[in-house]
Write an enzyme that holds these catalytic residues in place. Structure first.
Site, mmCIF file in Angstrom:
data_model
loop_
_atom_site.group_PDB
_atom_site.id
_atom_site.type_symbol
_atom_site.label_atom_id
_atom_site.label_comp_id
_atom_site.label_asym_id
_atom_site.label_seq_id
_atom_site.Cartn_x
_atom_site.Cartn_y
_atom_site.Cartn_z
ATOM 1 N N LYS A 20 -23.600 7.166 -10.224
ATOM 2 C CA LYS A 20 -24.027 8.527 -10.558
ATOM 3 C C LYS A 20 -25.258 8.943 -9.730
ATOM 4 C CE LYS A 20 -24.365 7.659 -14.989
ATOM 5 N NZ LYS A 20 -23.979 6.224 -14.910
ATOM 6 N N THR A 21 -26.258 8.061 -9.659
ATOM 7 C CA THR A 21 -27.463 8.378 -8.878
ATOM 8 C C THR A 21 -27.109 8.530 -7.398
ATOM 9 O OG1 THR A 21 -28.725 7.041 -10.435
ATOM 10 C CG2 THR A 21 -29.820 7.626 -8.375
ATOM 11 N N ARG B 224 -22.599 -1.791 -8.916
ATOM 12 C CA ARG B 224 -23.917 -2.423 -9.025
ATOM 13 C C ARG B 224 -23.781 -3.923 -9.240
ATOM 14 N NH1 ARG B 224 -27.159 0.490 -12.815
ATOM 15 N NH2 ARG B 224 -28.034 1.445 -10.960
ATOM 16 N N THR C 123 -24.049 8.676 -19.948
ATOM 17 C CA THR C 123 -23.101 7.590 -20.088
ATOM 18 C C THR C 123 -21.888 8.045 -20.911
ATOM 19 O OG1 THR C 123 -24.575 6.854 -21.833
ATOM 20 C CG2 THR C 123 -24.617 5.618 -19.772
ATOM 21 N N ASP D 273 -31.087 12.303 -15.101
ATOM 22 C CA ASP D 273 -30.364 11.124 -15.575
ATOM 23 C C ASP D 273 -30.505 11.032 -17.102
ATOM 24 O OD1 ASP D 273 -28.841 8.879 -15.334
ATOM 25 O OD2 ASP D 273 -30.400 7.609 -14.473
HETATM 26 P P1 ADP Z 1 -25.701 4.751 -11.693
HETATM 27 O O1 ADP Z 1 -26.642 5.853 -11.326
HETATM 28 O O2 ADP Z 1 -24.371 5.268 -12.158
HETATM 29 O O3 ADP Z 1 -26.284 3.762 -12.670
HETATM 30 P P2 ADP Z 1 -26.039 3.930 -8.927
HETATM 31 O O4 ADP Z 1 -25.694 5.194 -8.226
HETATM 32 O O5 ADP Z 1 -27.493 3.597 -9.026
HETATM 33 O O6 ADP Z 1 -25.363 3.892 -10.362
HETATM 34 O O7 ADP Z 1 -25.249 2.750 -8.157
HETATM 35 C C1 ADP Z 1 -25.614 1.385 -8.275
HETATM 36 C C2 ADP Z 1 -25.401 0.634 -6.970
HETATM 37 O O8 ADP Z 1 -24.020 0.589 -6.667
HETATM 38 C C3 ADP Z 1 -26.072 1.262 -5.752
HETATM 39 O O9 ADP Z 1 -26.611 0.237 -4.961
HETATM 40 C C4 ADP Z 1 -24.977 1.916 -4.980
HETATM 41 O O10 ADP Z 1 -25.205 1.789 -3.617
HETATM 42 C C5 ADP Z 1 -23.754 1.134 -5.368
HETATM 43 N N1 ADP Z 1 -22.610 2.052 -5.472
HETATM 44 C C6 ADP Z 1 -22.274 2.789 -6.558
HETATM 45 N N2 ADP Z 1 -21.164 3.498 -6.327
HETATM 46 C C7 ADP Z 1 -20.775 3.222 -5.068
HETATM 47 C C8 ADP Z 1 -19.668 3.650 -4.264
HETATM 48 N N3 ADP Z 1 -18.757 4.494 -4.747
HETATM 49 N N4 ADP Z 1 -19.594 3.170 -3.008
HETATM 50 C C9 ADP Z 1 -20.506 2.296 -2.553
HETATM 51 N N5 ADP Z 1 -21.555 1.846 -3.256
HETATM 52 C C10 ADP Z 1 -21.693 2.292 -4.507
#
Ligand code: ADP
Length: 334
Positions: free
Chosen positions: A64-65, A217, A158, A109
């Site tokens: 998401k981030t 992640r 979430t 977030d």
């Molecule tokens: P969230 O905000 O949903 O908790 P993040 O965006 O922080 O998740 O992602 C966590 C990690 O996973 C980051 O290091 C990101 O680079 C990797 N990641 C997440 N989604 C992808 C994707 N679709 N392709 C490549 N890497 C991803």
């Protein structure tokens, strides 16, 4: 911290920064979301206006981030990051909103954890690009309307179901982020290995992907653990054998279940004879917050086919009994 927990602490966030894809085309998987989003962004650019507000729902670690950062990058717009828990009073939100630049992307977030009074301020800001600043207290209080720059809100939660309907309705586009398939995780792992200059064998990538709970992640984190193991105990190459030894050392089972997942399954099977049992009862019996069990453990257990949701509560499937090496009683509910 469990090696397969989907949450990240600050140190890990810093490590993740280097692995984050920067453009939509490098974002792996979630094809539908990517395509829809690309249309929303290009449509807005053609009209020369800020795109609709975007809501992203999905578990921790699903990107998401990353997607919020990509949205800003694709628009060539600045990005501001904050979170629901950081907004305790409506004044906190007013301070953010009134200093946004034109076209800025605001990533909020855990939007479902924002204070209620701030929520109402957000409705108005999203719809009319206006903030009503209340001056004074009691009957003499007056609201002074303040125009703010048009911006794009990217909210993440979430569970979209936790948002009040009026807030949910103000998003023009909702992206539901699902768990990733193993082949998508393999792609992410290979890309990350490249960035980390790690020598990752294909069968090792498949092994790590299969134990990553459908979560990028976790995949990236397991990759770092396997790399440590390869550096210290091997010759630096990430082979299948090295991957297996490293993952069993970290107690990640073949299905990627971690300690919490196994605790939840164990309680469901042994204490509640396979259910049905309510989620909060289950959470109490493993000493966790219901939200943790609901957001982190349960979705993956349901998706893996170990738990079924029924109107009377959570029920263990035959696969759960088999996976935990237990025999279901004859009267077990399936
Ligand atoms: P969230 O905000 O949903 O908790 P993040 O965006 O922080 O998740 O992602 C966590 C990690 O996973 C980051 O290091 C990101 O680079 C990797 N990641 C997440 N989604 C992808 C994707 N679709 N392709 C490549 N890497 C991803």
């Amino acid at each position: 911290r469990d090696v397969v927990s989907p949450d990240a602490d600050l140190d890990e966030r810093a490590l993740e920064g280097a692995l984050r894809p920067k453009r939509l085309e490098d974002f792996v998987g979630q094809e539908r979301v990517r395509e829809q989003l690309s249309l929303v962004l290009r449509g807005a650019q053609r009209r020369g206006r800020a795109p609709d507000h975007v809501l992203m729902s999905g578990g921790p670690g699903l990107g998401k981030t990353t997607l919020a950062m990509i949205i800003a990058a694709e628009l060539g717009a600045p990005l501001r990051i904050t979170s629901g828990p950081a907004i305790e009073r409506s004044g906190d939100l007013a301070a953010v909103l009134s200093t946004l630049q034109e076209g800025e992307v605001l990533f909020l977030d855990e939007i479902h954890r924002m204070a209620r009074p701030a929520e109402e301020m957000l409705y108005v800001a999203m719809e009319d690009f206006r903030v009503d600043v209340v001056v004074g207290k009691g009957p003499g209080a007056t609201a002074i309307p303040l125009d703010i720059a048009p911006f794009t809100l990217v909210g993440a939660t979430t569970r979209a179901g936790l948002l009040p309907a009026p807030l949910r309705d103000r998003f023009g586009f909702t992206a539901h982020m699902d768990f990733y398939r193993a082949d998508e995780l393999e792609l992410i792992l290979r890309r990350s290995a490249g960035l980390l200059a790690a020598d990752l064998d294909d069968d090792a990538a498949a092994e790590i992907a299969g134990r990553s709970r459908g979560t990028p992640r976790i995949a990236n984190r397991l990759l770092r653990r396997v790399r440590d193991y390869a550096d210290v105990r091997g010759d630096g190459r990430l082979t299948l054998d090295i991957a297996r030894s490293a993952l069993s050392l970290y107690e990640v089972d073949v299905q990627g279940l971690d300690r919490l997942d196994r605790a939840v399954l164990d309680a469901l099977l042994r204490r509640f004879r396979g259910g049905p049992v309510g989620l909060s009862t289950l959470a109490v019996s493993v000493g966790e917050e219901p939200e943790t069990v609901e957001v982190v453990a349960e979705p993956f257990l349901v998706r893996s086919g170990f738990i079924a949701r029924t109107p009377r509560g959570r029920v263990a499937t035959p696969e759960a009994w088999a996976h935990m090496g237990l025999t279901a009683p004859p009267d077990a509910a399936f």
